[in-house]
Design an enzyme around this catalytic site. Sequence first.
Site, PDB file in Angstrom:
ATOM      1  CE  LYS A  57      -2.306  -1.329   3.666  1.00 51.57           C
ATOM      2  NZ  LYS A  57      -1.780  -2.706   3.796  1.00 51.57           N
ATOM      3  CB  THR A  58       3.798   2.326   1.996  1.00 49.47           C
ATOM      4  OG1 THR A  58       3.092   2.247   3.235  1.00 49.47           O
ATOM      5  CG2 THR A  58       4.734   3.524   2.030  1.00 49.47           C
TER       6      THR A  58
ATOM      7  CG  ASP B 160       0.354   3.451   6.799  1.00 50.16           C
ATOM      8  OD1 ASP B 160      -0.590   2.773   6.328  1.00 50.16           O
ATOM      9  OD2 ASP B 160       1.404   2.935   7.220  1.00 50.16           O
TER      10      ASP B 160
ATOM     11  CB  THR C  63      -4.489  -3.069   8.232  1.00 53.83           C
ATOM     12  OG1 THR C  63      -4.597  -2.369   9.483  1.00 53.83           O
ATOM     13  CG2 THR C  63      -3.113  -2.782   7.617  1.00 53.83           C
TER      14      THR C  63
ATOM     15  NE  ARG D 280       5.970  -4.490   5.163  1.00 49.73           N
ATOM     16  CZ  ARG D 280       4.930  -3.835   5.697  1.00 49.73           C
ATOM     17  NH1 ARG D 280       4.388  -4.280   6.819  1.00 49.73           N
ATOM     18  NH2 ARG D 280       4.436  -2.779   5.102  1.00 49.73           N
TER      19      ARG D 280
END
Length: 359
Positions: free
Chosen positions: A86-87, A131, A180, A239
């Site tokens: 997402k980032t 975020d 999230t 990740r």
Amino acid sequence: MANVEKTEFRLPEPQPKASPARSADVDARAQEGEADQEVSLRPRSLGEFIGQPKVRDQLDLVLTGAKKRGVTPDHVLLSGPPGLGKTTMAMIIAYELGTSLRMTSGPALERAGDLAAMLSNLMEGDVLFIDEIHRMARPAEEMLYMAMEDFRIDVIVGKGPGATSIPLELAPFTLVGATTRSGMLTGPLRDRFGFTAQMEFYGVDDLTKVVTRAASILGVPIDADAATEIASRSRGTPRIANRLLRRVRDFAEVHSDGHIDLAAARAALIVFDVDEMGLDRLDRAVLEALIKGHGGGPVGINTLAVAVGEEPSTVEEVCEPYLVRAGMITRTGRGRVATALAWRHIGLEPPEGVMGTLY
């Protein structure tokens, strides 16, 4: 007006940097630009982004259409579990638009003044990334409504009967929110996003591409079957895949010539307690407590947490989502229940009555 710390990211073309002087005694094998390589694992454009084909195609239409019309794109909401990009996607949006990216997080915006300070410093076309946007304080969220819709905020000056509302015009900007827990977003905030994208977990094929690309950037030689092995243990999350690749790289450099083959990958993942399904020490401890300690359940989350020596929130938020998705446990009204797959995974034959993923 309160100030809030913010980080501004510019996305220029990468420039070669001279590596700092190193002592041969301390770092004889360090490669030039190694620190830059570690940072550059994030893709820079939609074309480089691996996986999420629906999101990429939809977002490409949104951005391309806005650029052709010469306007700022609609606000974008990215939702999904941690570690799916997402980032990175927010950085890509700014890169594709050729604008600046300013980043903050929901918990950092405790007061409306914090948000006002950030919004008033935006230039036309900038991308503001928030975020964990569902964790914003309510006063800041209510100010954001008008900013998203009308590019205007009202700043209250003074207190009591003498308080005055001063309208402040904002430069048109694009808000990218990441969450999230999309269910925790209020309806008014969710409705103001023009485009909502749900990030999905990755398949092994896409994760293999992620690992192969990262290994190439890091300058690590890796065999195809080793990349697939790392990808298959990464819980569907890029990740985690990149983190495991770094640890396997460390193992290969210490115990061999640095080349990652299948044997080195498997040996390294054993050292770091990651089994063939991607479960780590805590995951297996939860399964063993559930099965060996309580006969497969049902067991409450607090009892499981005590059994493994962790906080209930850790078990519920860190371990349980993947164990449920992997078909190892199910959640019932009476507690958590182990499936037949979980029994077999820890080397035990399930008793009669344990069928598939349900009791």
